[in-house]
Design a protein around this motif. Structure first.
Motif, PDB file in Angstrom:
ATOM      1  N   GLY A  98       0.783  -1.229   0.000  1.00 51.32           N
ATOM      2  CA  GLY A  98       0.000   0.000   0.000  1.00 51.32           C
ATOM      3  C   GLY A  98       0.809   1.270   0.000  1.00 51.32           C
ATOM      4  O   GLY A  98       0.250   2.358  -0.106  1.00 51.32           O
ATOM      5  N   ASN A  99       2.126   1.151   0.108  1.00 54.89           N
ATOM      6  CA  ASN A  99       2.995   2.329   0.191  1.00 54.89           C
ATOM      7  C   ASN A  99       3.645   2.576  -1.173  1.00 54.89           C
ATOM      8  O   ASN A  99       3.296   1.945  -2.163  1.00 54.89           O
ATOM      9  CB  ASN A  99       4.051   2.104   1.280  1.00 54.89           C
ATOM     10  CG  ASN A  99       4.617   3.391   1.831  1.00 54.89           C
ATOM     11  OD1 ASN A  99       4.318   4.482   1.347  1.00 54.89           O
ATOM     12  ND2 ASN A  99       5.462   3.277   2.839  1.00 54.89           N
ATOM     13  N   ASP A 100       4.597   3.481  -1.220  1.00 52.39           N
ATOM     14  CA  ASP A 100       5.373   3.740  -2.431  1.00 52.39           C
ATOM     15  C   ASP A 100       6.717   4.301  -1.998  1.00 52.39           C
ATOM     16  O   ASP A 100       6.979   4.442  -0.793  1.00 52.39           O
ATOM     17  CB  ASP A 100       4.629   4.715  -3.353  1.00 52.39           C
ATOM     18  CG  ASP A 100       4.590   6.128  -2.790  1.00 52.39           C
ATOM     19  OD1 ASP A 100       5.138   7.027  -3.433  1.00 52.39           O
ATOM     20  OD2 ASP A 100       4.032   6.341  -1.683  1.00 52.39           O
ATOM     21  N   VAL A 101       7.587   4.620  -2.972  1.00 56.26           N
ATOM     22  CA  VAL A 101       8.952   5.012  -2.620  1.00 56.26           C
ATOM     23  C   VAL A 101       9.120   6.512  -2.409  1.00 56.26           C
ATOM     24  O   VAL A 101      10.238   6.972  -2.162  1.00 56.26           O
ATOM     25  CB  VAL A 101       9.967   4.519  -3.676  1.00 56.26           C
ATOM     26  CG1 VAL A 101       9.946   3.016  -3.762  1.00 56.26           C
ATOM     27  CG2 VAL A 101       9.699   5.150  -5.043  1.00 56.26           C
ATOM     28  N   THR A 102       8.046   7.276  -2.516  1.00 57.10           N
ATOM     29  CA  THR A 102       8.151   8.704  -2.237  1.00 57.10           C
ATOM     30  C   THR A 102       7.571   8.968  -0.852  1.00 57.10           C
ATOM     31  O   THR A 102       7.646   8.131   0.040  1.00 57.10           O
ATOM     32  CB  THR A 102       7.410   9.509  -3.320  1.00 57.10           C
ATOM     33  OG1 THR A 102       6.029   9.122  -3.338  1.00 57.10           O
ATOM     34  CG2 THR A 102       8.014   9.245  -4.681  1.00 57.10           C
ATOM     35  N   TRP A 103       7.019  10.148  -0.667  1.00 60.63           N
ATOM     36  CA  TRP A 103       6.358  10.551   0.579  1.00 60.63           C
ATOM     37  C   TRP A 103       7.208  10.174   1.784  1.00 60.63           C
ATOM     38  O   TRP A 103       8.362  10.594   1.904  1.00 60.63           O
ATOM     39  CB  TRP A 103       4.951   9.971   0.651  1.00 60.63           C
ATOM     40  CG  TRP A 103       4.012  10.841   1.446  1.00 60.63           C
ATOM     41  CD1 TRP A 103       3.486  10.559   2.677  1.00 60.63           C
ATOM     42  CD2 TRP A 103       3.488  12.125   1.090  1.00 60.63           C
ATOM     43  NE1 TRP A 103       2.670  11.578   3.093  1.00 60.63           N
ATOM     44  CE2 TRP A 103       2.653  12.555   2.145  1.00 60.63           C
ATOM     45  CE3 TRP A 103       3.654  12.947  -0.023  1.00 60.63           C
ATOM     46  CZ2 TRP A 103       1.983  13.768   2.124  1.00 60.63           C
ATOM     47  CZ3 TRP A 103       2.978  14.149  -0.044  1.00 60.63           C
ATOM     48  CH2 TRP A 103       2.151  14.548   1.014  1.00 60.63           C
ATOM     49  N   THR A 104       6.735   9.353   2.691  1.00 62.90           N
ATOM     50  CA  THR A 104       7.464   9.106   3.937  1.00 62.90           C
ATOM     51  C   THR A 104       8.565   8.061   3.791  1.00 62.90           C
ATOM     52  O   THR A 104       9.555   8.102   4.517  1.00 62.90           O
ATOM     53  CB  THR A 104       6.498   8.654   5.040  1.00 62.90           C
ATOM     54  OG1 THR A 104       5.801   7.475   4.600  1.00 62.90           O
ATOM     55  CG2 THR A 104       5.474   9.746   5.323  1.00 62.90           C
ATOM     56  N   MET A 148      -2.258  11.926   3.861  1.00 64.86           N
ATOM     57  CA  MET A 148      -2.175  12.873   2.750  1.00 64.86           C
ATOM     58  C   MET A 148      -1.355  12.358   1.578  1.00 64.86           C
ATOM     59  O   MET A 148      -1.326  12.994   0.526  1.00 64.86           O
ATOM     60  CB  MET A 148      -1.601  14.202   3.238  1.00 64.86           C
ATOM     61  CG  MET A 148      -2.612  15.064   3.965  1.00 64.86           C
ATOM     62  SD  MET A 148      -1.872  16.622   4.502  1.00 64.86           S
ATOM     63  CE  MET A 148      -1.516  16.247   6.202  1.00 64.86           C
ATOM     64  N   ASN A 149      -0.687  11.227   1.738  1.00 59.70           N
ATOM     65  CA  ASN A 149       0.116  10.686   0.641  1.00 59.70           C
ATOM     66  C   ASN A 149      -0.793  10.415  -0.562  1.00 59.70           C
ATOM     67  O   ASN A 149      -1.675   9.554  -0.494  1.00 59.70           O
ATOM     68  CB  ASN A 149       0.786   9.393   1.091  1.00 59.70           C
ATOM     69  CG  ASN A 149       1.644   8.763   0.006  1.00 59.70           C
ATOM     70  OD1 ASN A 149       1.724   9.272  -1.114  1.00 59.70           O
ATOM     71  ND2 ASN A 149       2.281   7.663   0.336  1.00 59.70           N
ATOM     72  N   PRO A 150      -0.603  11.117  -1.675  1.00 58.20           N
ATOM     73  CA  PRO A 150      -1.494  10.926  -2.821  1.00 58.20           C
ATOM     74  C   PRO A 150      -1.372   9.549  -3.456  1.00 58.20           C
ATOM     75  O   PRO A 150      -2.258   9.128  -4.197  1.00 58.20           O
ATOM     76  CB  PRO A 150      -1.048  12.023  -3.802  1.00 58.20           C
ATOM     77  CG  PRO A 150       0.364  12.317  -3.421  1.00 58.20           C
ATOM     78  CD  PRO A 150       0.425  12.139  -1.939  1.00 58.20           C
ATOM     79  N   MET A 151      -0.288   8.816  -3.141  1.00 59.81           N
ATOM     80  CA  MET A 151      -0.077   7.499  -3.733  1.00 59.81           C
ATOM     81  C   MET A 151      -0.512   6.359  -2.816  1.00 59.81           C
ATOM     82  O   MET A 151      -0.475   5.196  -3.212  1.00 59.81           O
ATOM     83  CB  MET A 151       1.418   7.314  -4.076  1.00 59.81           C
ATOM     84  CG  MET A 151       1.910   8.271  -5.144  1.00 59.81           C
ATOM     85  SD  MET A 151       1.112   7.926  -6.731  1.00 59.81           S
ATOM     86  CE  MET A 151       1.639   9.360  -7.666  1.00 59.81           C
ATOM     87  N   ARG A 152      -0.907   6.658  -1.586  1.00 58.85           N
ATOM     88  CA  ARG A 152      -1.261   5.593  -0.643  1.00 58.85           C
ATOM     89  C   ARG A 152      -2.566   4.921  -1.053  1.00 58.85           C
ATOM     90  O   ARG A 152      -3.548   5.584  -1.378  1.00 58.85           O
ATOM     91  CB  ARG A 152      -1.403   6.154   0.776  1.00 58.85           C
ATOM     92  CG  ARG A 152      -1.574   5.071   1.837  1.00 58.85           C
ATOM     93  CD  ARG A 152      -1.593   5.681   3.228  1.00 58.85           C
ATOM     94  NE  ARG A 152      -2.914   6.137   3.617  1.00 58.85           N
ATOM     95  CZ  ARG A 152      -3.849   5.375   4.172  1.00 58.85           C
ATOM     96  NH1 ARG A 152      -3.619   4.093   4.385  1.00 58.85           N
ATOM     97  NH2 ARG A 152      -5.018   5.879   4.513  1.00 58.85           N
ATOM     98  N   TYR A 153      -2.575   3.589  -1.023  1.00 52.87           N
ATOM     99  CA  TYR A 153      -3.796   2.856  -1.329  1.00 52.87           C
ATOM    100  C   TYR A 153      -4.698   2.873  -0.098  1.00 52.87           C
ATOM    101  O   TYR A 153      -4.278   2.520   0.997  1.00 52.87           O
ATOM    102  CB  TYR A 153      -3.473   1.417  -1.718  1.00 52.87           C
ATOM    103  CG  TYR A 153      -4.708   0.591  -1.991  1.00 52.87           C
ATOM    104  CD1 TYR A 153      -5.515   0.861  -3.095  1.00 52.87           C
ATOM    105  CD2 TYR A 153      -5.078  -0.448  -1.141  1.00 52.87           C
ATOM    106  CE1 TYR A 153      -6.652   0.113  -3.354  1.00 52.87           C
ATOM    107  CE2 TYR A 153      -6.209  -1.206  -1.392  1.00 52.87           C
ATOM    108  CZ  TYR A 153      -6.997  -0.922  -2.491  1.00 52.87           C
ATOM    109  OH  TYR A 153      -8.136  -1.663  -2.735  1.00 52.87           O
ATOM    110  N   ARG A 154      -5.945   3.273  -0.287  1.00 53.24           N
ATOM    111  CA  ARG A 154      -6.866   3.436   0.832  1.00 53.24           C
ATOM    112  C   ARG A 154      -8.008   2.423   0.840  1.00 53.24           C
ATOM    113  O   ARG A 154      -8.802   2.386   1.776  1.00 53.24           O
ATOM    114  CB  ARG A 154      -7.451   4.855   0.819  1.00 53.24           C
ATOM    115  CG  ARG A 154      -6.406   5.931   1.099  1.00 53.24           C
ATOM    116  CD  ARG A 154      -6.908   7.324   0.768  1.00 53.24           C
ATOM    117  NE  ARG A 154      -5.970   8.343   1.193  1.00 53.24           N
ATOM    118  CZ  ARG A 154      -4.851   8.652   0.549  1.00 53.24           C
ATOM    119  NH1 ARG A 154      -4.533   8.016  -0.573  1.00 53.24           N
ATOM    120  NH2 ARG A 154      -4.038   9.582   1.001  1.00 53.24           N
TER     121      ARG A 154
END
Length: 334
Positions: free
Chosen positions: A78-84, A228-234
């Motif tokens: 659910g995460n990605d390599v940007t944001w946090t 707020m991570n625009p790439m996070r799967y919700r």
């Protein structure tokens, strides 16, 4: 910066529409990397199976000595390599390590249905291909190579080392998903029912589990930042993804004694997503001659973002010390 100061106190910037995980100033990512004393690159590559993957690197500045090692990183579900996530490779690049990562299939900017990973073994193929491209890059050829994985990424790192244990000098496993915690794992008979449905509707997002992010992050204000991570799967986990993760983690749980790579495993005692007891079993049963474990009392799943800055600094110190010791040991041998 004011935003950074707020996070240093375990807080969160007042602006609820952050453009970046660190705040809104500087707005440009390259300017932020320069401010942090690292170089960042981003591009797309095509995997051998034709999948378009978003890849990144975080490197020491050009004027710095050559990198000490390449750290090949895998993010979690659910995460990605940007944001946090990139806070950790930035930290490592500041200390002389060249870091590389990519968005997994169905995650971030990579191709695929969001959060749909029908076959983790294919993701392992993607990772090996990308990491081999780093090894073959003249700029990084000959560097010691370390794996780094968070949660599901930790499981993928273990699967990578099963393929070729001698290809890497070690692995940093942060709350690895060697077993999904019973606190979020669907109870019987739900998995049995879902497996039948998944045969005809594997992409269906209906698996009844709690929000993983909220079970991972301790500092309340940081939950807002992660949200707020625009790439996070919700959405809810997809049937095919969950069933394959159950398959993979059950396999890993049976193969702990086959692990031979040098590693350090780090886990919070209050992790409700992956099981810290399985990390302890990994430490006991692995055949690795060089292995270490850190269990952080009271800490949760998101060790490198969701905790207080003091706790995060402690985890970072342990990771950095482990990597530096093995790099120094390699230099002494040579």
């Amino acid at each position: 910066m004011g935003d950074d100061a707020a996070l240093q106190e375990g807080g969160c910037p007042n602006d609820k529409n952050l453009k970046n995980f660190w705040g809104n100033s500087p707005e440009d990512e390259d300017a932020y990397f320069e401010q942090q004393g690292v170089r960042g690159t981003r591009s797309f590559r095509t995997s051998p199976r034709g999948l378009t993957l978003f890849v990144r690197s975080w490197l020491p500045p050009a004027a710095a000595p050559p990198p000490r090692a390449a750290v090949l990183m895998v993010h979690g579900y659910g995460n990605d390599v940007t944001w946090t996530f990139q806070a950790t490779p930035i930290f490592l690049a500041q200390h002389g390590f060249a870091c590389f990562a990519f968005d997994l299939e169905g995650h971030g900017r990579s191709a695929g249905l969001r959060a749909f990973v029908p076959d983790v073994d294919l993701v392992v193929d993607d990772a090996i291909d990308y990491f081999d491209s780093v090894k073959n890059d003249p700029r990084f050829s000959g560097l010691p190579r370390f794996l780094y994985g968070e949660s599901m990424g930790g499981a993928i790192c273990l699967l990578i080392q099963f393929r070729d244990p001698a290809a890497y000098q070690g692995a940093v496993l942060v709350a690895p998903m060697c077993k999904i915690s019973d606190k979020v794992r669907p109870a019987w008979p739900i998995p049995q029912v879902l497996s039948l449905v998944a045969r005809v509707m594997p992409t269906l997002p209906i698996v009844p589990t709690a929000d993983i992010m909220r079970k991972s992050v301790r500092v309340e204000a940081k939950k807002a930042v992660a949200e707020m991570n625009p790439m996070r799967y919700r959405g809810k986990p997809r049937l095919g993804t969950v069933l394959d993760l159950l398959r993979v983690t059950d396999c890993l749980n049976r193969r702990l004694g086959d692990v031979r790579i040098p590693f350090i495993v780090l886990h919070g005692s209050e992790d409700a997503v992956t099981d810290p007891e399985v990390s302890q079993a990994l430490y006991r049963e692995a055949r690795s001659e060089d292995k270490a474990i850190r269990i952080y009392d009271g800490m949760m799943h998101s060790l490198l973002f969701g905790e207080t800055e003091e706790n995060i600094a402690a985890v970072r110190r342990d990771i950095l010390a482990w990597l530096e010791e093995r790099c120094d040991r390699r230099v002494e041998i040579q």
